[in-house]
Design a protein around this motif. Sequence first.
Motif, PDB file in Angstrom:
ATOM      1  N   LEU A   3      -6.296  -3.843   6.866  1.00  0.00           N
ATOM      2  CA  LEU A   3      -5.133  -3.584   7.051  1.00  0.00           C
ATOM      3  C   LEU A   3      -3.717  -4.709   6.157  1.00  0.00           C
ATOM      4  N   PHE A   4      -4.207  -5.265   5.749  1.00  0.00           N
ATOM      5  CA  PHE A   4      -3.161  -7.076   4.774  1.00  0.00           C
ATOM      6  C   PHE A   4      -3.407  -5.318   3.535  1.00  0.00           C
ATOM      7  N   LEU A   5      -4.467  -5.129   3.357  1.00  0.00           N
ATOM      8  CA  LEU A   5      -4.466  -4.762   1.062  1.00  0.00           C
ATOM      9  C   LEU A   5      -3.893  -2.998   1.896  1.00  0.00           C
ATOM     10  N   ILE A   6      -3.795  -2.521   2.865  1.00  0.00           N
ATOM     11  CA  ILE A   6      -3.368  -1.101   2.792  1.00  0.00           C
ATOM     12  C   ILE A   6      -1.923  -0.962   3.037  1.00  0.00           C
ATOM     13  N   PHE A   7      -0.999  -2.185   3.624  1.00  0.00           N
ATOM     14  CA  PHE A   7       0.307  -2.537   3.377  1.00  0.00           C
ATOM     15  C   PHE A   7       0.579  -3.005   2.167  1.00  0.00           C
ATOM     16  N   ILE A   8      -0.071  -4.239   1.602  1.00  0.00           N
ATOM     17  CA  ILE A   8       0.215  -4.295  -0.142  1.00  0.00           C
ATOM     18  C   ILE A   8       0.116  -3.285  -0.776  1.00  0.00           C
ATOM     19  N   GLY A   9      -0.470  -1.907  -0.592  1.00  0.00           N
ATOM     20  CA  GLY A   9      -1.245  -0.436  -0.937  1.00  0.00           C
ATOM     21  C   GLY A   9       0.168   0.112  -1.362  1.00  0.00           C
TER      22      GLY A   9
END
Length: 194
Positions: A3-9
């Motif tokens: 979820l963090f990677l989706i947000f940063i992405g």
Amino acid sequence: MNLFLIFIGAALINNYVLTQFLGMCPFFGVSKKTEMALGMGIAVIFVMLLASVLTHLFYHLVLLPLNITYLQTIVFILIIASAVQFVEVYLKKTFYSLYAVLGIYIPLITTNCAILGVTLINIQNDHTFMEAVINSIGAGTGFLLALILLAGIREKYDNNTDIPFVFRGFPLALFSAGIMSIAFMGFQGLVLGR
């Protein structure tokens, strides 16, 4: 972590405004003053989140079971337009000063293709409900970040008389957005495998 990677992405790596060039009209229209940019950015985050939640639910509860997924674009546009009307009425009743400042730009959120892009990408990437929520918050945050950065730059050079007349206003804003876009594309190596 996913979820963090989706947000940063969504916020940095695949910023909808600066790397995918979606939502350029409100990006340039509201980026003259930081206060307007902040208000519009918050409104876009809210509408993007609301539209993503509603379209995700509608797609999985209505369109998919009835096998009418070919109507998704039309249905998503109607849902986004309804959400924007809700936000406009809410701002008019609760924050009239912000509503007066944003003026014509609130209905412009309806035609902001970044919002439609987020909802369609959520479905295309087969995001779960929580992933769709995080993606929309990240995309809205990236929009807000880009809007505030450009507004700060535009406020800085608006009163500068050293800039040749030909470059003042929109040409310099377009040039600044291009430089910002190049800078944001540098984030693409931030996460491997994305």
